[in-house]
Design a protein around this motif. Sequence first.
Motif, PDB file in Angstrom:
ATOM      1  N   ARG A 150       0.771  -1.245   0.000  1.00 26.81           N
ATOM      2  CA  ARG A 150       0.000   0.000   0.000  1.00 26.81           C
ATOM      3  C   ARG A 150       0.805   1.300   0.000  1.00 26.81           C
ATOM      4  O   ARG A 150       0.242   2.350  -0.313  1.00 26.81           O
ATOM      5  CB  ARG A 150      -0.928   0.032   1.220  1.00 26.81           C
ATOM      6  CG  ARG A 150      -2.072  -0.970   1.180  1.00 26.81           C
ATOM      7  CD  ARG A 150      -3.018  -0.675   0.042  1.00 26.81           C
ATOM      8  NE  ARG A 150      -4.263  -1.431   0.146  1.00 26.81           N
ATOM      9  CZ  ARG A 150      -5.035  -1.734  -0.872  1.00 26.81           C
ATOM     10  NH1 ARG A 150      -4.678  -1.359  -2.102  1.00 26.81           N
ATOM     11  NH2 ARG A 150      -6.132  -2.415  -0.700  1.00 26.81           N
ATOM     12  N   PRO A 151       2.103   1.322   0.337  1.00 30.76           N
ATOM     13  CA  PRO A 151       2.810   2.608   0.375  1.00 30.76           C
ATOM     14  C   PRO A 151       2.722   3.355  -0.950  1.00 30.76           C
ATOM     15  O   PRO A 151       2.713   2.754  -2.033  1.00 30.76           O
ATOM     16  CB  PRO A 151       4.254   2.204   0.696  1.00 30.76           C
ATOM     17  CG  PRO A 151       4.109   0.940   1.470  1.00 30.76           C
ATOM     18  CD  PRO A 151       2.960   0.222   0.833  1.00 30.76           C
ATOM     19  N   ILE A 152       2.651   4.677  -0.851  1.00 31.91           N
ATOM     20  CA  ILE A 152       2.489   5.582  -1.995  1.00 31.91           C
ATOM     21  C   ILE A 152       3.706   6.495  -2.055  1.00 31.91           C
ATOM     22  O   ILE A 152       4.147   7.010  -1.023  1.00 31.91           O
ATOM     23  CB  ILE A 152       1.200   6.403  -1.838  1.00 31.91           C
ATOM     24  CG1 ILE A 152      -0.027   5.485  -1.985  1.00 31.91           C
ATOM     25  CG2 ILE A 152       1.143   7.557  -2.826  1.00 31.91           C
ATOM     26  CD1 ILE A 152      -1.299   6.110  -1.480  1.00 31.91           C
ATOM     27  N   PRO A 169      -3.119  10.784 -13.833  1.00 31.20           N
ATOM     28  CA  PRO A 169      -2.522  11.565 -12.736  1.00 31.20           C
ATOM     29  C   PRO A 169      -2.423  10.781 -11.441  1.00 31.20           C
ATOM     30  O   PRO A 169      -3.164  11.003 -10.490  1.00 31.20           O
ATOM     31  CB  PRO A 169      -3.485  12.748 -12.608  1.00 31.20           C
ATOM     32  CG  PRO A 169      -4.811  12.206 -13.039  1.00 31.20           C
ATOM     33  CD  PRO A 169      -4.504  11.232 -14.137  1.00 31.20           C
ATOM     34  N   MET A 170      -1.479   9.869 -11.413  1.00 31.43           N
ATOM     35  CA  MET A 170      -1.214   9.066 -10.218  1.00 31.43           C
ATOM     36  C   MET A 170       0.274   9.137  -9.911  1.00 31.43           C
ATOM     37  O   MET A 170       1.078   9.434 -10.798  1.00 31.43           O
ATOM     38  CB  MET A 170      -1.643   7.615 -10.445  1.00 31.43           C
ATOM     39  CG  MET A 170      -0.831   6.909 -11.507  1.00 31.43           C
ATOM     40  SD  MET A 170      -1.408   5.246 -11.918  1.00 31.43           S
ATOM     41  CE  MET A 170      -2.810   5.624 -12.967  1.00 31.43           C
ATOM     42  N   GLU A 394       1.208  12.960  -2.591  1.00 26.90           N
ATOM     43  CA  GLU A 394       1.103  11.603  -2.052  1.00 26.90           C
ATOM     44  C   GLU A 394      -0.059  11.505  -1.065  1.00 26.90           C
ATOM     45  O   GLU A 394      -0.834  10.537  -1.091  1.00 26.90           O
ATOM     46  CB  GLU A 394       2.421  11.213  -1.378  1.00 26.90           C
ATOM     47  CG  GLU A 394       3.565  11.009  -2.371  1.00 26.90           C
ATOM     48  CD  GLU A 394       4.937  10.981  -1.721  1.00 26.90           C
ATOM     49  OE1 GLU A 394       5.916  10.671  -2.432  1.00 26.90           O
ATOM     50  OE2 GLU A 394       5.048  11.269  -0.511  1.00 26.90           O
ATOM     51  N   ALA A 395      -0.201  12.516  -0.221  1.00 28.97           N
ATOM     52  CA  ALA A 395      -1.315  12.529   0.735  1.00 28.97           C
ATOM     53  C   ALA A 395      -2.653  12.656   0.014  1.00 28.97           C
ATOM     54  O   ALA A 395      -3.641  12.001   0.397  1.00 28.97           O
ATOM     55  CB  ALA A 395      -1.128  13.679   1.725  1.00 28.97           C
ATOM     56  N   ARG A 402      -9.106   6.010  -1.528  1.00 29.20           N
ATOM     57  CA  ARG A 402      -9.722   5.288  -0.411  1.00 29.20           C
ATOM     58  C   ARG A 402     -11.042   4.609  -0.805  1.00 29.20           C
ATOM     59  O   ARG A 402     -11.286   3.452  -0.435  1.00 29.20           O
ATOM     60  CB  ARG A 402      -9.932   6.252   0.761  1.00 29.20           C
ATOM     61  CG  ARG A 402     -10.253   5.552   2.078  1.00 29.20           C
ATOM     62  CD  ARG A 402     -10.408   6.570   3.207  1.00 29.20           C
ATOM     63  NE  ARG A 402      -9.233   7.394   3.368  1.00 29.20           N
ATOM     64  CZ  ARG A 402      -8.151   7.046   4.048  1.00 29.20           C
ATOM     65  NH1 ARG A 402      -8.118   5.859   4.647  1.00 29.20           N
ATOM     66  NH2 ARG A 402      -7.129   7.863   4.158  1.00 29.20           N
ATOM     67  N   PRO A 403     -11.927   5.270  -1.572  1.00 32.81           N
ATOM     68  CA  PRO A 403     -13.202   4.592  -1.916  1.00 32.81           C
ATOM     69  C   PRO A 403     -13.055   3.395  -2.844  1.00 32.81           C
ATOM     70  O   PRO A 403     -14.011   2.620  -3.001  1.00 32.81           O
ATOM     71  CB  PRO A 403     -13.997   5.702  -2.618  1.00 32.81           C
ATOM     72  CG  PRO A 403     -13.347   6.983  -2.225  1.00 32.81           C
ATOM     73  CD  PRO A 403     -11.903   6.659  -2.043  1.00 32.81           C
ATOM     74  N   TYR A 404     -11.879   3.219  -3.451  1.00 32.15           N
ATOM     75  CA  TYR A 404     -11.709   2.165  -4.442  1.00 32.15           C
ATOM     76  C   TYR A 404     -10.990   0.932  -3.881  1.00 32.15           C
ATOM     77  O   TYR A 404     -10.851  -0.067  -4.585  1.00 32.15           O
ATOM     78  CB  TYR A 404     -10.941   2.703  -5.653  1.00 32.15           C
ATOM     79  CG  TYR A 404     -11.615   3.913  -6.229  1.00 32.15           C
ATOM     80  CD1 TYR A 404     -12.765   3.796  -6.994  1.00 32.15           C
ATOM     81  CD2 TYR A 404     -11.136   5.210  -5.960  1.00 32.15           C
ATOM     82  CE1 TYR A 404     -13.423   4.915  -7.503  1.00 32.15           C
ATOM     83  CE2 TYR A 404     -11.789   6.329  -6.465  1.00 32.15           C
ATOM     84  CZ  TYR A 404     -12.920   6.180  -7.231  1.00 32.15           C
ATOM     85  OH  TYR A 404     -13.562   7.285  -7.722  1.00 32.15           O
TER      86      TYR A 404
END
Length: 407
Positions: A150-152, A169-170, A394-395, A402-404
């Motif tokens: 999970r780290p971004i 845009p990720m 990143e934040a 979160r919703p996905y």
Amino acid sequence: MTVLFGLDRLLADPSLRAPLAGRRVSLVAHPASLTAGLVHSLDALAACPDIKLTSAFGPQHGLKGDKQDNMVETEDEFDPALGIPVFSLYGQVRRPTPAMMDTADVFLFDLQDLGCRIYTFVTTLLYLLEAASGTGKSVWVLDRPNPAGRPIEGLTLIPGQESFVGAGPMPMRHGLTLGEMGRWFVDHYKLDVDYRVITMEGWTPDAPARAGLAGFGWPEERLWINPSPNAASLNMARAYAGTVMLEGTNLSEGRGTTRPLEVLFGAPDVDARAVLAEMQAFAPQWMAGCALRECWFTPTFHKHSGQLCSALMIHAEGGFYDHHAFRPWRLQALAFKAIRRLYPDYPLWRDFPYEYELTRLAIDVINGGPALREWVDDAGSVAGDLDAITLPDEARWAEEIRPYLLY
């Protein structure tokens, strides 16, 4: 607890397959598209009497995974055993054509990913969803783990910088499975497609390893199978969000050796020991969560072929690995910065066509913009300057996705 991947659940549960009855089915797969028993998904699905396979697709490196480097294309072919066409999505086209889409009603997407924006299977999923949008066709992702967890981390691709290695845009290290990424794609790009995910069972991305085994994103009971020729280990998968940037430089990423993309760099004209000392002096906080070891190699092909290279090996494994502290993108950025400080005139950035982008520097294509390169080349920049342009994004991404999340 045993982890079941999406493919394993689909094969084991007739109720999950029921919506496929009477429909033509296509499969997108590569060498790591295997069951827990190491049967390829193409063979396993073909053996199901209630599934009618009518075509298959291979992504970059091919369905067989035999193409070694970037921009090495695969041709369409015909599978004589199954009697179906196998289309290449890294040959004459990157996007499925209408004729390809006409071969099936439901497209099963079963690719093992590395959790990094630049790994092209992410973009292949988007292109398939876009091709299916508005046609009434269905796309199902048979979900698999994100081995990086999970780290971004990393720069967010900026508008106008989209490419085959930048679907949207990720950040570089996005923290999603492909099933989750597809959910974000459908919403973000407002796609009209029947999309579903056959989720995994028992996958907990932040579960620590037991008895020194893999853990943290990758279930220890599952073998690691190369999803592409140079993705040879879990260590590589963890480091890749950083080491992939070497493809945009004149430094070797270790192609032509047995451990590609597991080094911070290799070069015959760079002193790895001096670079390591400079890294420790400039931003030691970015070196946490792994071990770095000076080593040497002579590539048998690719950059610096036949030349002895001084290098730094990354060990994001065993007792050296701290899942929450390891930041491979910053670690790689730090190596570039140290080299630039020690060798101000070093021809760091490779100027050549990269993934069919002909007008931009490869390092900028990889990072979705020029900010990383500009930070490295700015003699007055400090570590905090790079954090200032990445931490807020990143934040923001962590909240946006979160919703996905499915796990």
